[in-house]
Design a protein around this motif. Structure first.
Motif, PDB file in Angstrom:
ATOM      1  N   MET A 171      -8.186  -9.942-104.686  1.00 13.13           N
ATOM      2  CA  MET A 171      -7.715 -10.900-103.401  1.00 13.13           C
ATOM      3  C   MET A 171      -8.523 -11.308-102.607  1.00 13.13           C
ATOM      4  N   ASP A 172      -8.488 -11.997-101.422  1.00 15.78           N
ATOM      5  CA  ASP A 172      -9.210 -12.145 -99.794  1.00 15.78           C
ATOM      6  C   ASP A 172      -7.899 -13.381 -99.592  1.00 15.78           C
ATOM      7  N   ALA A 173      -8.148 -12.601 -98.072  1.00 13.53           N
ATOM      8  CA  ALA A 173      -7.148 -13.587 -97.243  1.00 13.53           C
ATOM      9  C   ALA A 173      -8.176 -14.204 -96.086  1.00 13.53           C
ATOM     10  N   TYR A 174      -7.770 -15.150 -95.910  1.00 12.27           N
ATOM     11  CA  TYR A 174      -8.393 -16.333 -94.551  1.00 12.27           C
ATOM     12  C   TYR A 174      -7.714 -16.312 -93.360  1.00 12.27           C
ATOM     13  N   SER A 175      -8.479 -16.418 -92.304  1.00 16.50           N
ATOM     14  CA  SER A 175      -7.155 -16.126 -91.635  1.00 16.50           C
ATOM     15  C   SER A 175      -7.738 -17.165 -90.143  1.00 16.50           C
TER      16      SER A 175
ATOM     17  N   ARG B 256      -9.624 -28.631-100.245  1.00 20.26           N
ATOM     18  CA  ARG B 256      -9.243 -29.877 -99.037  1.00 20.26           C
ATOM     19  C   ARG B 256      -9.209 -28.841 -98.032  1.00 20.26           C
ATOM     20  N   ARG B 257      -7.490 -28.566 -97.902  1.00 19.46           N
ATOM     21  CA  ARG B 257      -6.817 -27.540 -96.801  1.00 19.46           C
ATOM     22  C   ARG B 257      -7.411 -26.441 -96.910  1.00 19.46           C
ATOM     23  N   PHE B 258      -8.684 -25.761 -97.528  1.00 22.30           N
ATOM     24  CA  PHE B 258      -8.825 -24.550 -97.149  1.00 22.30           C
ATOM     25  C   PHE B 258      -9.966 -25.099 -95.547  1.00 22.30           C
ATOM     26  N   ALA B 259     -10.089 -25.763 -95.148  1.00 24.62           N
ATOM     27  CA  ALA B 259     -10.478 -26.367 -94.028  1.00 24.62           C
ATOM     28  C   ALA B 259     -10.166 -26.109 -92.644  1.00 24.62           C
ATOM     29  N   MET B 260      -8.397 -26.259 -92.998  1.00 27.30           N
ATOM     30  CA  MET B 260      -7.593 -25.685 -92.147  1.00 27.30           C
ATOM     31  C   MET B 260      -7.676 -23.701 -91.808  1.00 27.30           C
TER      32      MET B 260
ATOM     33  N   ARG C  93      -4.075 -22.175 -90.743  1.00 25.36           N
ATOM     34  CA  ARG C  93      -3.307 -22.056 -91.928  1.00 25.36           C
ATOM     35  C   ARG C  93      -3.611 -20.217 -92.259  1.00 25.36           C
ATOM     36  N   PHE C  94      -3.207 -19.426 -92.568  1.00 24.76           N
ATOM     37  CA  PHE C  94      -3.519 -18.562 -93.424  1.00 24.76           C
ATOM     38  C   PHE C  94      -3.441 -18.606 -95.255  1.00 24.76           C
ATOM     39  N   PHE C  95      -4.190 -18.241 -95.684  1.00 21.19           N
ATOM     40  CA  PHE C  95      -4.498 -18.442 -97.231  1.00 21.19           C
ATOM     41  C   PHE C  95      -5.007 -17.281 -97.230  1.00 21.19           C
ATOM     42  N   LEU C  96      -4.047 -17.080 -98.820  1.00 25.64           N
ATOM     43  CA  LEU C  96      -4.437 -15.930 -99.577  1.00 25.64           C
ATOM     44  C   LEU C  96      -4.710 -16.302-101.195  1.00 25.64           C
TER      45      LEU C  96
END
Lengths: 392, 169
Positions: free
Chosen positions: B25-29, B126-130, B135-138
């Motif tokens: 897994m990877d996290a994006y912030s 598309r929401r990943f642009a944030m 925004r914080f993604f996992l």
């Protein structure tokens, strides 16, 4: 919140043991006066210079941190302040050296100076009355700066002022200048003049950086012990603070190596007889073992250990590295001072071991005494420590 | 891929995903979140080792260059000093060590991360642009042995995220 309440018995036990070690060490030193008067004064100077480096380093770091800021400094602020407050004790411990000037410094020998043209030219500076006046000036500056500085910092803190108070910063800037000048000349007077023909302009900075390194190493060791004892403090001072302090220990280890090498490289390249003899004396007749030890354990070992993230984030391994540095600081001082007295070959007197234990024990006794007076071991206005760890 | 609005929620979700057995897994912030370092599996300790080798090569190369020039190729007697004047070679040896080590660190990092990478599937959402804003993604990747489109989706929903999306690739 009171940090010292729960650890007071343990602090007091160590404080008492330090006092016993100090008194025993100094008592044996007094015995040494009757056995070998000259060696006593020489060993006492060595022990004194080593221990003095710690409060002087603390004074430098405190003022430097006031100017640069950074959360690392608040984690060791109380340790630095306690060390700075021992400067009056160090002034008192200088007294035996005053009585031993003739055993320590050859430029006090009128007969010898009379036959040495170079020393005659240096005598307007290197003479006993002016030497003693300078001693008084150094201690007046160190005590004055430290007394005013700590007082100012505590007043701002008690009034709920900001950690980066403008007045404290301005005072630190001037204080740092005064400290650097006095500490440089003290190094010239007390250490470099042991061989009055020799000179090196980088010497003062090299000694000051060594003092700062000593204090960083001691702070890390003390902080590791305190956070180990007090879970409350442990929660506040997280691994990242040890990481920062480890990085600073690393930086100053490199700076020490850089300055030591610079002095050596310049003198080695020029190869002038009046300069290079200092190194020849320190690398022949068995003395040559010590620079190898210094390169290995004062530089290479801490360098590679502190490169690793794991070492810096674990308080006990970092403290172990810091203790190695602290021991090596003594070896370095020994190598700078002792060969002046024993040019013919390596010489380690039992007094060279007893004197630092005696002086260091008394010093530690007073240092812990200052530390245990504090109710909070972290400054009240530290911007990063009092907040919950959020948004790293 | 689950979306959160605070770094704390992301850390919490990542550690729960780890406890549930997910590894790939990877996290994006938008900024570094320190605790994540210990939660998300790294792909091996290659970079520090590469940097160490880079530094060692740099030190040897720096010294060898000076040795070759002043001992073998063009020996010059400077004030009677030995050709192999090691004290004066130290600064350059140290500098080349740092140079090689830092270049290895930068290019090794880029290489191991397979950067520059013009295409990455997460951008299909598309929401990943944030992720570069607030925004914080996992993201749990399909290569994970535990991965199952339906179950993993349900698991992510259970972490109380703001939004869960499926990344097409």
């Amino acid at each position: 919140m009171n940090h010292t309440e729960s650890i007071r018995p343990r602090l007091e036990r160590i404080q008492q043991r330090s006092l016993y070690a100090g008194i025993a060490g100094l008592a044996i030193c007094v015995l040494g006066v009757f056995i070998d008067r000259e060696q006593f004064f020489r060993s006492y100077l060595l022990g004194y210079i080593y221990v003095l480096g710690i409060p002087l380093g603390a004074l430098g770091i405190t003022m430097l941190h006031n100017l640069t800021g950074g959360s690392w400094g608040y984690s060791i602020r109380r340790i630095l302040e306690s060390a700075v407050k021992t400067i009056p004790l160090m002034a008192a411990l200088f007294v035996p050296i005053v009585f031993g000037l003739h055993s320590i410094y050859i430029w006090t020998d009128q007969n010898l100076v009379g036959h040495d043209e170079l020393l005659q030219h240096k005598s307007p500076y290197l003479n006993v009355p002016f030497f003693l006046i300078r001693v008084a000036i150094y201690f007046a500056v160190w005590f004055g700066v430290s007394y005013l500085l700590v007082g100012k910092m505590r007043r701002v803190e008690a009034a709920g002022g900001p950690a980066d108070d403008r007045g404290v910063q301005n005072f630190s800037a001037i204080g740092l200048l005064a400290f650097f000048l006095t500490a440089t000349f003290a190094a010239f007077d007390w250490m470099m003049s042991l061989e009055p023909h020799w000179f090196s302009t980088i010497y003062g900075v090299m000694i000051i950086v060594g003092q700062v390194l000593s204090m960083f190493a001691l702070s890390i060791a003390v902080l590791a012990v305190l956070t180990g004892w007090n879970p409350d403090l442990r929660e506040k001072i997280r691994e990242s603070y040890f990481h920062d302090l480890g990085n600073l220990l690393f930086a100053f280890t490199m700076l020490w190596a850089y300055l030591s090498l610079s002095q050596f490289l310049i003198i080695w390249s020029a190869n002038l007889p009046e300069e290079v003899t200092w190194y020849v004396q320190r690398s022949t007749g068995g003395w040559g073992v010590i620079p190898i030890i210094l390169v290995a354990f004062h530089f290479l070992a801490p360098f590679f250990l502190l490169l690793m993230r794991k070492t810096k984030r674990n308080p006990s391994t970092l403290a172990a590295v810091a203790l190695v540095v602290l021991v090596m600081r003594y070896v370095d001082d020994y190598w700078l001072i002792a060969p002046s007295f024993h040019p013919l070959g390596i010489h380690l007197s039992w007094l060279d071991i007893v004197a630092p234990i005696g002086i260091g024990g008394i010093w530690l006794w007073m240092f812990i005494g200052q530390l245990k007076k504090e109710t909070s071991l972290i400054p009240l206005n530290a911007p990063f420590l009092t907040e919950a760890p959020k948004h790293d | 891929m689950a979306e959160f609005h605070s770094p704390e929620a992301l850390v919490e979700a990542a550690s729960r995903a780890r406890d549930a057995g997910y590894r790939c897994m990877d996290a994006y912030s938008p900024f570094p979140v320190e605790p994540l370092d210990d939660i998300i599996e790294k792909r091996g300790p290659y970079l520090p080792l590469l940097v160490l080798i880079g530094g060692a090569v740099g030190a040897v190369a720096g010294y060898a260059l000076q040795y070759y020039v002043s001992v073998i190729y063009y020996p010059l007697n400077v004030g009677g000093r030995p050709y192999n004047s090691w004290p004066s070679f130290i600064p350059i040896t140290f500098e080349t060590m740092i140079l090689f080590a830092s270049l290895t660190a930068v290019f090794g990092m880029l290489g191991l991360n397979r950067l520059p990478q013009p295409y990455h599937p997460v951008f299909n959402v598309r929401r990943f642009a944030m992720a570069s804003n607030d925004r914080f993604f996992l993201c749990i990747e399909a290569v994970d042995p535990k991965f199952n489109t339906g179950e993993t989706h349900k698991f992510l929903e259970g972490l109380s995220p703001d939004h869960v999306s499926v990344v097409q690739h």
